[in-house]
Scaffold this active site. Structure first.
Site, mmCIF file in Angstrom:
data_model
loop_
_atom_site.group_PDB
_atom_site.id
_atom_site.type_symbol
_atom_site.label_atom_id
_atom_site.label_comp_id
_atom_site.label_asym_id
_atom_site.label_seq_id
_atom_site.Cartn_x
_atom_site.Cartn_y
_atom_site.Cartn_z
ATOM 1 N N SER A 135 0.864 -1.189 0.000
ATOM 2 C CA SER A 135 0.000 0.000 0.000
ATOM 3 C C SER A 135 0.892 1.227 0.000
ATOM 4 O O SER A 135 2.039 1.175 0.485
ATOM 5 C CB SER A 135 -0.871 0.001 1.250
ATOM 6 O OG SER A 135 -1.415 1.282 1.467
ATOM 7 N N TYR A 190 -1.479 -1.166 10.092
ATOM 8 C CA TYR A 190 -1.574 -1.405 8.649
ATOM 9 C C TYR A 190 -0.299 -0.902 7.970
ATOM 10 O O TYR A 190 0.317 -1.612 7.167
ATOM 11 C CB TYR A 190 -2.807 -0.683 8.098
ATOM 12 C CG TYR A 190 -3.096 -0.949 6.641
ATOM 13 C CD1 TYR A 190 -3.842 -2.064 6.243
ATOM 14 C CD2 TYR A 190 -2.643 -0.089 5.645
ATOM 15 C CE1 TYR A 190 -4.111 -2.314 4.900
ATOM 16 C CE2 TYR A 190 -2.901 -0.329 4.308
ATOM 17 C CZ TYR A 190 -3.639 -1.430 3.944
ATOM 18 O OH TYR A 190 -3.906 -1.675 2.610
HETATM 19 N N1 LIG Z 1 -8.812 -1.071 -1.030
HETATM 20 C C1 LIG Z 1 -7.834 -0.187 -1.005
HETATM 21 O O1 LIG Z 1 -8.073 1.018 -1.133
HETATM 22 C C2 LIG Z 1 -6.419 -0.645 -0.843
HETATM 23 C C3 LIG Z 1 -5.390 0.317 -0.867
HETATM 24 C C4 LIG Z 1 -4.063 -0.106 -0.758
HETATM 25 C C5 LIG Z 1 -3.777 -1.438 -0.629
HETATM 26 N N2 LIG Z 1 -4.802 -2.349 -0.607
HETATM 27 C C6 LIG Z 1 -4.439 -3.764 -0.488
HETATM 28 O O2 LIG Z 1 -4.961 -4.455 -1.618
HETATM 29 C C7 LIG Z 1 -5.103 -5.845 -1.282
HETATM 30 C C8 LIG Z 1 -6.430 -6.354 -1.779
HETATM 31 O O3 LIG Z 1 -7.469 -5.742 -1.051
HETATM 32 P P1 LIG Z 1 -8.829 -5.241 -1.700
HETATM 33 O O4 LIG Z 1 -8.887 -3.781 -1.484
HETATM 34 O O5 LIG Z 1 -8.976 -5.773 -3.053
HETATM 35 O O6 LIG Z 1 -9.888 -5.870 -0.661
HETATM 36 P P2 LIG Z 1 -11.059 -6.942 -0.765
HETATM 37 O O7 LIG Z 1 -11.595 -7.079 0.602
HETATM 38 O O8 LIG Z 1 -12.015 -6.611 -1.851
HETATM 39 O O9 LIG Z 1 -10.280 -8.274 -1.175
HETATM 40 C C9 LIG Z 1 -9.423 -8.918 -0.266
HETATM 41 C C10 LIG Z 1 -9.755 -10.411 -0.230
HETATM 42 O O10 LIG Z 1 -8.844 -11.001 0.709
HETATM 43 C C11 LIG Z 1 -9.548 -11.983 1.420
HETATM 44 N N3 LIG Z 1 -8.894 -12.279 2.709
HETATM 45 C C12 LIG Z 1 -8.901 -11.548 3.834
HETATM 46 N N4 LIG Z 1 -8.251 -12.175 4.822
HETATM 47 C C13 LIG Z 1 -7.806 -13.343 4.293
HETATM 48 C C14 LIG Z 1 -7.082 -14.439 4.820
HETATM 49 N N5 LIG Z 1 -6.684 -14.485 6.101
HETATM 50 N N6 LIG Z 1 -6.814 -15.486 4.005
HETATM 51 C C15 LIG Z 1 -7.230 -15.477 2.714
HETATM 52 N N7 LIG Z 1 -7.933 -14.484 2.161
HETATM 53 C C16 LIG Z 1 -8.214 -13.422 2.951
HETATM 54 C C17 LIG Z 1 -10.946 -11.397 1.617
HETATM 55 O O11 LIG Z 1 -11.908 -12.406 1.884
HETATM 56 C C18 LIG Z 1 -11.171 -10.708 0.285
HETATM 57 O O12 LIG Z 1 -11.879 -11.554 -0.599
HETATM 58 C C19 LIG Z 1 -4.902 -5.918 0.231
HETATM 59 O O13 LIG Z 1 -3.588 -6.384 0.508
HETATM 60 C C20 LIG Z 1 -5.042 -4.477 0.694
HETATM 61 O O14 LIG Z 1 -4.347 -4.220 1.879
HETATM 62 C C21 LIG Z 1 -6.096 -1.982 -0.700
#
Ligand SMILES: NC(=O)c1ccc[n+]([C@@H]2O[C@H](COP(=O)([O-])OP(=O)(O)OC[C@H]3O[C@@H](n4cnc5c(N)ncnc54)[C@H](O)[C@@H]3O)[C@@H](O)[C@H]2O)c1
Length: 306
Positions: free
Chosen positions: A144, A157
């Protein structure tokens, strides 16, 4: 890596948000895709999307913090697709926000366990298998933009993501000799379901020092509805892999704050003229130590061969 056709891609958190975007983009590029996710409803939706699309997609219910289950998932991949993945996306993640000083041990353990522990488990599970397969490959860790600096409301985080940035740099250096590339993607806002992260928080780690309720979840839903489309971001990540970029940061709005932050760090370094003798002495000691280590490693390698 430029040719994705026929390669096995393992995507954690692959059933939602960015992970699902990656599954779509790399399936379109000809990969056999493994979607690993903790949420069965997300897995069902993802599988339904690919049904009838003539795509090689396999879903595995996996909690990436469970090392035994992770090894079993890796065995399953080899059984289903005949080989370990050549593409690994350590992408699954969760979040929760609150004042740093209110954090509980459970807040630390949950976030660190998934965000950092999950990536470590992915590396420990797959890197030896990828090396043994001898086909090279590519790994992308989803971090991130928050991983570059501390934060008032997202300390854990940010700390976890900072570690993911750093370990990605180490693996990038270490795996080159095996033909395995490593990148780290540091997104800002993504249009995803991460507002619901708290739904997968284990009962044993429920004790939080933060305010988490319907209102906090709704406000996260609103902010993430304005995020980058997952398929668009996944496309940038594919380009980053093709160009073997260490950092993939397709968010122009991040530049100014990164410049400011890194300049502040650089400005904290004393100029060379402040201590020339000390610099010389320390550098000489470092060079001698490095030479000694090289000899040690060479001797250990010889011993291994004998
Ligand atoms: N959404 C944002 O704005 C944002 C910004 C920066 C970074 N990120 C990062 O992007 C990545 C993807 O997140 P996203 O935003 O697509 O979220 P999301 O919630 O849509 O997808 C994340 C998926 O990970 C799964 N998950 C959670 N814990 C888990 C575990 N212990 N084992 C297996 N699966 C698990 C969830 O069930 C979900 O389906 C993450 O690493 C998040 O930190 C997100």
């Amino acid at each position: 890596m430029k040719d994705f056709a026929g390669k096995v891609a393992f995507i954690t958190g692959g059933a939602s948000g960015l992970g699902f975007g990656l599954a779509k983009v790399f399936s379109d590029a000809g990969c056999k895709v493994v979607i690993a996710d903790i949420r069965q409803d997300h897995l069902d939706e993802a599988v339904a999307y690919f049904r009838g699309k003539n795509a090689a997609v396999h879903a595995i219910k996996l909690d990436i913090t469970d090392r035994k289950a992770y090894a079993a998932a890796a065995d399953e991949v080899e059984k289903v697709f005949g080989e370990p993945p050549q593409l690994l996306f350590n992408n699954a993640g969760v979040n929760t926000f609150g004042p740093t000083e209110k954090s509980t041990y459970e807040d630390w353990d949950w976030l660190m366990g998934v965000l950092l522990g999950g990536v470590i488990n992915g590396m420990q599970t797959f890197v030896p298998r990828m090396i043994a397969a001898g086909k090279g490959g590519y790994i992308v860790n989803t971090s991130s933009i928050g991983g570059f600096a501390g934060s008032d409301g997202a300390a854990i985080y940010c700390a976890a993501k900072a570690a993911v940035n750093n370990l990605s740099e180490s693996y990038h250096l270490s795996l080159k000799k095996y033909g395995i590339g490593v990148s780290v993607c540091t997104p800002a806002n993504i249009k995803s379901n991460i507002a619901e992260a708290t739904f997968t928080r284990p009962e044993t780690l429920k004790n939080t020092g933060y305010v988490v309720n319907e209102q906090s979840i709704d406000s996260l839903r609103r902010i993430h509805s304005a995020g980058m489309e997952p398929v668009e971001l996944a496309g940038h990540m594919k380009k980053g892999i093709e160009d073997e970029q260490l950092y993939i940061i397709p968010y122009p709005e991040a530049k100014e704050s990164l410049e400011k932050h890194f300049q502040e760090i650089l400005d904290s370094v004393l100029p060379m003229e402040a201590d020339p003798e000390g610099v010389k002495q320390r550098n000489e000691a470092l060079r001698a130590w490095a030479a000694e280590r090289r000899e040690m490693f060479a001797a250990a390698k010889e011993q291994e061969k004998a």
